[in-house]
Design a protein around this motif. Structure first.
Motif, PDB file in Angstrom:
ATOM      1  N   ALA A 329      61.061 -33.160 -31.630  1.00 35.49           N
ATOM      2  CA  ALA A 329      60.184 -32.374 -32.513  1.00 35.49           C
ATOM      3  C   ALA A 329      59.920 -33.168 -33.793  1.00 35.49           C
ATOM      4  N   ILE A 330      60.982 -33.769 -34.316  1.00 38.43           N
ATOM      5  CA  ILE A 330      60.832 -34.565 -35.534  1.00 38.43           C
ATOM      6  C   ILE A 330      59.994 -35.803 -35.252  1.00 38.43           C
ATOM      7  N   THR A 331      60.303 -36.445 -34.130  1.00 37.88           N
ATOM      8  CA  THR A 331      59.571 -37.653 -33.755  1.00 37.88           C
ATOM      9  C   THR A 331      58.070 -37.382 -33.750  1.00 37.88           C
ATOM     10  N   LYS A 332      57.681 -36.283 -33.093  1.00 40.12           N
ATOM     11  CA  LYS A 332      56.261 -35.964 -32.980  1.00 40.12           C
ATOM     12  C   LYS A 332      55.632 -35.801 -34.374  1.00 40.12           C
ATOM     13  N   GLN A 333      56.323 -35.051 -35.231  1.00 37.85           N
ATOM     14  CA  GLN A 333      55.742 -34.803 -36.548  1.00 37.85           C
ATOM     15  C   GLN A 333      55.651 -36.083 -37.373  1.00 37.85           C
ATOM     16  N   LEU A 334      56.706 -36.902 -37.299  1.00 35.44           N
ATOM     17  CA  LEU A 334      56.679 -38.153 -38.077  1.00 35.44           C
ATOM     18  C   LEU A 334      55.566 -39.070 -37.575  1.00 35.44           C
ATOM     19  N   VAL A 335      55.432 -39.157 -36.249  1.00 32.77           N
ATOM     20  CA  VAL A 335      54.383 -40.009 -35.680  1.00 32.77           C
ATOM     21  C   VAL A 335      53.006 -39.523 -36.158  1.00 32.77           C
ATOM     22  N   GLU A 336      52.826 -38.210 -36.146  1.00 31.39           N
ATOM     23  CA  GLU A 336      51.528 -37.683 -36.565  1.00 31.39           C
ATOM     24  C   GLU A 336      51.269 -37.938 -38.047  1.00 31.39           C
ATOM     25  N   MET A 337      52.357 -37.890 -38.841  1.00 36.22           N
ATOM     26  CA  MET A 337      52.185 -38.203 -40.264  1.00 36.22           C
ATOM     27  C   MET A 337      51.772 -39.662 -40.450  1.00 36.22           C
ATOM     28  N   MET A 338      52.117 -40.511 -39.475  1.00 38.16           N
ATOM     29  CA  MET A 338      51.709 -41.920 -39.550  1.00 38.16           C
ATOM     30  C   MET A 338      50.383 -42.138 -38.817  1.00 38.16           C
TER      31      MET A 338
END
Ligand code: ADP
Length: 480
Positions: A329-338
């Motif tokens: 879940a965190i991975t997805k959000q961080l990737v999207e922030m990038m």
């Protein structure tokens, strides 16, 4: 009164208020629900006027008539209906003229209960948000508090490493350090998750050495990869500028989450990590990462839930492998922030491939032509090579290498059953299942049944099935 239907059972028993009135607003009829809700007796109600019950909608005009559109249906939500004692309740109303009779009827649906429900939903939502805020604050505090002792332990153990020479003791210290690293990454995930939920996470834009970052991530996992006897392939596209600008810590976290899952859920075969520059326009570079494993895989239905928080594919997996269900879940959000996105391809029993791209900046001047075509070409060669290395080495049933692997696991398996090390035996049975992939259904069935006996920790049955699997293997591959 000539409208006989008013005496019908439907009107009689309706929970809706039914009122019949004339052009002067005089009430001619009210059903039992109207009498009950408005708190009038039947006779009292018939002496009432609509202006008394509806004080906003129905008002007398100078001529004594209603300003109500006589030919049309009149509808209104949340009208106030006044009771005899002048208290009121809310209802949705519909008013109809009766065919050329100068008579009207009105239906009113009491929405008091509904209003209560709306208010309750609003209240629950507020409570939920409040709880979430409290939980996030708590998480943030507790994780900060946990970080200090973990770092303390790490510091002291590292210091001990310098003075202790005895091999066994150094191994123990290694394990302690490994546990600390694990704990740190869980703490960091919880902390990031709380910040993300509270919308308080902002990414850094700082220069860092991309190759060094990759080395660090890989190094964190090499010990486990070696211990599990997995093959690790790493590819870093040399077109990626050495110094890039972005959030090093978070990129590290994304890779770390994917890589630890790949290692955790793979008991035999390989873990491939690769990163390629797919595009550069001016100072913006797009990097494409892939973390691929030959592990237990994830079914199609389960893939849909993967990136939700607290989602673990299967409760039994949590027991066996641990984890918080927050990583992806965190991975997805961080990737999207990038400014990127993450994608999964997986097949149960075959392995998983998590890929993502992100956009970073660079100060290094490289020609401004997008290079993705050339990179893609190279990339597809690379992935083909990876596929082959993985498949041939680990999946082709009956090859020399495969036979060696099977033999090794079978020996360990019988020992584990003898020792009652059921967890280990279960993992080994899983491994065997992967190793006999592409063999016949009969053998697969036997291994499955052996796995079931092991899971039930049934010694006799497990040994019996082990013997059967062994015989079947010898039949197919000659001497084990
Ligand atoms: P956790 O901290 O529990 O690993 P994640 O969000 O990282 O949480 O993963 C959620 C679940 O997705 C895992 O519990 C596992 O069931 C599944 N999963 C993730 N990566 C893999 C993988 N490489 N192979 C198989 N299953 C995986």
């Amino acid at each position: 009164m000539e409208f006989e239907w008013l005496n019908s059972k439907i009107v009689e028993e309706s929970i809706e208020v039914v009122l019949v009135f004339n052009e002067m607003g005089n009430i001619l009829f009210g059903n039992p629900s109207a009498r009950e809700k408005l708190e009038y007796s039947g006779e009292e109600l018939q002496r009432q006027n609509m202006t008394w019950i509806f004080r906003q909608e129905f008002q007398k005009e100078d001529g004594g008539y209603f300003p109500f559109q006589k030919e049309k249906i009149f509808e209104k939500t949340e009208s106030a209906l006044y009771r005899k004692n002048s208290s009121c309740f809310l209802a949705n109303i519909r008013c109809f003229p009766m065919e050329k009779s100068g008579i009207y009827y009105l239906l009113a649906e009491d929405i008091t209960g509904q209003k209560d429900t709306d208010a309750r939903i609003r209240q629950l939502k507020e409570e939920g948000e409040n709880n979430r805020r409290i939980r996030n604050e708590f998480n943030a505090n507790i994780t900060h508090e946990l970080r200090t002792p973990v770092n303390g332990i790490k510091g002291h153990v590292t210091a001990l490493m310098d003075v202790i020479e005895e091999e066994e003791q150094r191994k123990t210290l290694d394990v302690i350090l490994y546990c600390c690293d694990n704990m740190s990454s869980i703490i960091n995930n919880i902390l990031d998750f709380s910040k993300l939920e509270a919308g308080k996470l902002t990414l850094e834009e700082k220069e860092f050495d991309f190759y060094q970052m990759m080395d660090k991530v890989i190094a964190t996992h090499t010990a486990t990869i070696n211990k599990k006897e997995l093959k690790l392939n790493v590819y870093v596209d040399e077109k990626i500028p050495r110094i890039v600008i972005g959030d090093e810590l978070r990129l590290n976290r994304i890779l770390n989450n994917l890589l630890s899952n790949a290692v955790k859920f793979t008991s035999v075969g390989y873990v491939n990590v690769s990163v390629s520059k797919t595009m550069q326009i001016n100072d913006e570079v797009e990097l494409f990462f892939m973390v691929k494993d030959s592990g237990i895989g994830i079914s199609k239905e389960e893939q849909d839930r993967l990136f939700q928080s607290y989602s673990q594919v299967d409760a039994s997996i949590t027991r066996r492998f641990g984890g918080t269900g927050l990583g992806l879940a965190i991975t997805k959000q961080l990737v999207e922030m990038m400014n990127g996105s993450v994608h999964v391809e997986s097949e149960k029993g075959k392995g998983s491939n998590f890929s993502f791209y992100v956009k970073l900046h660079t100060n290094q001047n490289i020609d401004e032509i997008p290079e993705h075509l050339e990179v893609y070409h190279k990339w597809s060669n690379f992935t083909a090579a990876m596929e082959n290395s993985g498949e041939d080495q680990f999946y082709q049933f009956g090859t020399e290498e495969n036979r060696g692997e099977i033999k090794k696991r079978m020996e360990k398996l019988v020992l584990s059953i003898e020792l009652g090390a059921w967890d280990k035996a279960e993992t080994l049975a899983e491994t065997l299942k992967t190793l006999i992939e592409r063999s016949d259904g009969e053998l697969k069935k036997l291994i499955l049944r052996m796995g079931m006996a092991i899971r039930k920790e049934n010694y006799e049955k497990s040994m019996e099935m082990y013997e059967q699997v062994k015989t079947a293997l010898i039949e197919r591959m000659g001497e084990l």
